[in-house]
Design an enzyme around this catalytic site. Structure first.
Site, PDB file in Angstrom:
ATOM      1  CB  VAL A   1     -22.207 -20.130  31.322  1.00  0.00           C
ATOM      2  CG1 VAL A   1     -22.596 -18.784  30.706  1.00  0.00           C
ATOM      3  CG2 VAL A   1     -22.641 -20.195  32.778  1.00  0.00           C
ATOM      4  CD  GLU A   2     -18.102 -19.794  27.179  1.00  0.00           C
ATOM      5  OE1 GLU A   2     -18.060 -19.979  25.952  1.00  0.00           O
ATOM      6  OE2 GLU A   2     -18.092 -18.668  27.690  1.00  0.00           O
ATOM      7  CB  SER A   3     -20.838 -25.573  25.227  1.00  0.00           C
ATOM      8  OG  SER A   3     -20.260 -26.436  26.204  1.00  0.00           O
TER       9      SER A   3
END
Length: 547
Positions: A154-156
């Site tokens: 989700v982050e990167s």
């Protein structure tokens, strides 16, 4: 007559009162809220929301953008298959309670990654390699549920080089303040937020701290996105006891205190990713290939170690070495402390032998600079692309005084200096080597663009130029996808016929001169670098390309 006059007065008063009422109502009406910035200014207590992540270009590596989704992503109207419905209904290890609207958001993200964004998710899987098993092991050792590790998608998208415009960096998108708080060093030499192994440990510690604060994993995940202060205050004001209860009561908060839409959808997006990861085979995804990935081992390097020399000794390219060591921002390790580098496991002994030899001595690959008359720290730093603070630090100097004949150590021998230049300076240097057009007197980028069919924006980007005004006769330009012969032929088209050096006469203007030669007055302005406000005086000389 008087009656008509009174009637008119009454009508006028009625209209006037109506107008005043409208004005007062519009003034009292709630004003529409300003659009919330996608990437807000970060504050220490609340890490900024990450909605767009791009890969920072370092050492010539190409930029790679992580897809920015709509919040929530648009529905493609294609129904879910039987396998997709089964995967979507997978029960997770972490208990969850949500209403139908929240389930709908989870489904929207699930559908996006399995339909329109399928290639994007497969790319995430292809590059997580050994990073996912490593992070999973760390999270397991620290007592976190295994599923929480999927937050990196989700982050990167498991991109170790990811860098957001808000300042977050690495696989786990740490903001500078939070990264330092959890032991990730950041300076001119290194950014350990981009070390996927160290940052995984820091992320596990931070998430565990957030869980201890809120006693709920979904609230901890939301706080990882919005900041513990934001979530804590929202929980206190609404009296909510869970993340989904908080989102349902979000409208009761003041506009400033409300959770942004991205934060409200952050947990549903995470849940969609987890359900996909639990059903990769059923959904037809190729799982992350951890077997074929080359085993990597950490190794300590002394301050000032020439990393390029290390890579050369191991017979691997700088690009390959850099992809293993994305935390390093220079081709030399930080000069004042030991840092961690990563090398192929089967070359570990060779790396150890190199680091113990004289070839890896501190500052190998640097240059010794003799201070000249008139030099200053600023001039030397600008000439070599090194910040003044770094120059002073590596030379153990505090004073601003420099004496001619003094010797300074400066990062940047012929083999490494390019890596320390700014991306624009590096592009200019490459463009000079590849230059296929020599700028003529009177040339403008607009002329060259029109002659070659290459946009001004592309010419600026390909040559590392800030402004279209910075052209010097005799300098070289690189024009993409053009041969020297083609450019010369196209460029000559604007000068078909003869070149006239015309002397302005009394009473003439650019318009009358253009009419005399049958050319556009705009061309005359451009050929002579004049503006519409320029004043012509008798005796002035103009260059005109007559037909």
């Amino acid at each position: 007559m008087q009656k008509n006059s009174d009637t008119h007065k009454i009508a006028f008063r009625t209209i006037l009162l109506s107008c005043l009422a409208c004005i007062l109502l519009s003034a009292c009406a709630p004003k529409p809220s300003k659009p919330v910035a996608t990437l807000p200014v970060p504050v220490p207590e609340e890490p900024a929301v990450i909605s767009e992540v791009v890969e920072l270009e370092i050492s010539g590596e190409p930029a790679d953008e992580v897809v920015e989704l709509q919040v929530p992503p648009a529905d493609d109207a294609e129904p879910l298959s039987t396998e997709e419905i089964e995967a979507l209904e997978t029960r997770l290890n972490i208990d969850i309670e949500m209403d139908e609207s929240d389930r709908k958001v989870v489904e929207q993200y699930f559908k996006y990654f399995t339909h329109r964004g399928r290639k994007t998710f497969q790319r995430y899987l292809s590059r997580c390699g050994t990073l996912l098993p490593h992070a999973t092991e760390i999270f397991k050792d620290k007592g976190l549920p295994e599923e929480i590790v999927y937050l990196a998608f989700v982050e990167s998208g498991f991109n170790a080089k990811a860098y957001s415009r808000a300042g977050a960096s690495g696989v786990w998108q740490f903001m500078p303040y939070t990264g330092r708080k959890y032991g990730l060093k950041q300076n001119w030499w290194i950014d350990e937020r981009r070390d996927p192994y160290k940052s995984a440990s820091a992320a596990a510690d931070y998430l565990l701290k957030l869980y201890n604060d809120f006693g709920d994993w979904y609230l901890a995940i939301a706080a990882y996105n919005a900041g513990e202060g934001k979530i804590g205050r929202a929980m206190k004001k609404t009296g909510a006891e869970s993340f989904f209860e908080l989102t349902q009561k979000n409208h009761k908060l003041s506009r400033r205190a409300r959770l942004r839409k991205e934060t409200k959808h952050y947990v549903p997006k995470f849940l969609a990713v987890v359900k996909i990861m639990r059903n990769l085979e059923k959904l037809g995804f190729e799982p992350a290939d951890t077997v074929a990935c080359e085993a990597i081992s950490p190794i300590k390097v002394k301050g000032g170690t020439d990393l390029l020399a290390l890579a050369n000794d191991l017979n691997i390219s700088w690009k390959t070495f850099y992809n293993m060591n994305t935390a390093f921002r220079r081709q030399v390790s930080p000069p004042d402390y030991e840092a961690t580098a990563y090398v192929p496991s089967f070359k570990l002994q060779k790396a150890i032998a190199f680091l113990e030899s004289d070839k890896s001595r501190p500052y190998a690959g640097w240059i010794s600079y003799k201070v000249r008359r008139g030099d200053s720290w600023y001039r030397i730093g600008r000439r070599h692309g090194v910040p003044v603070a770094v120059l002073k630090k590596v030379n153990n100097r505090r004073s601003n005084m420099l004496r001619p004949g003094q010797r300074l150590m400066i990062p940047g021998s012929n083999s490494t200096q390019v890596a320390w230049r700014s991306p624009r300076a590096k592009t200019r240097a490459i463009a000079q080597k590849r230059g296929n057009y020599v700028v003529q007197r009177g040339d403008t980028l607009y002329d060259i663009s029109r002659a070659t069919g290459v946009s001004v924006k592309t010419l600026l980007s390909a040559n590392g130029l800030r402004s279209a005004k910075r052209l010097r006769a005799g300098s070289k330009l690189y024009i993409p996808n053009q041969s020297r012969t083609t450019i010369a032929k196209k460029s000559s088209n604007k000068k078909d016929g003869k070149t006239v050096a015309y002397q302005v006469r009394r009473g003439e203007s650019v318009w009358t001169i253009a009419k005399k030669f049958g050319v556009s007055y705009k061309d005359i302005l451009r050929w002579n670098r004049l503006s519409k406000r320029s004043i012509l005086r008798p005796g002035d000389s103009l260059t005109i390309y007559a037909n």
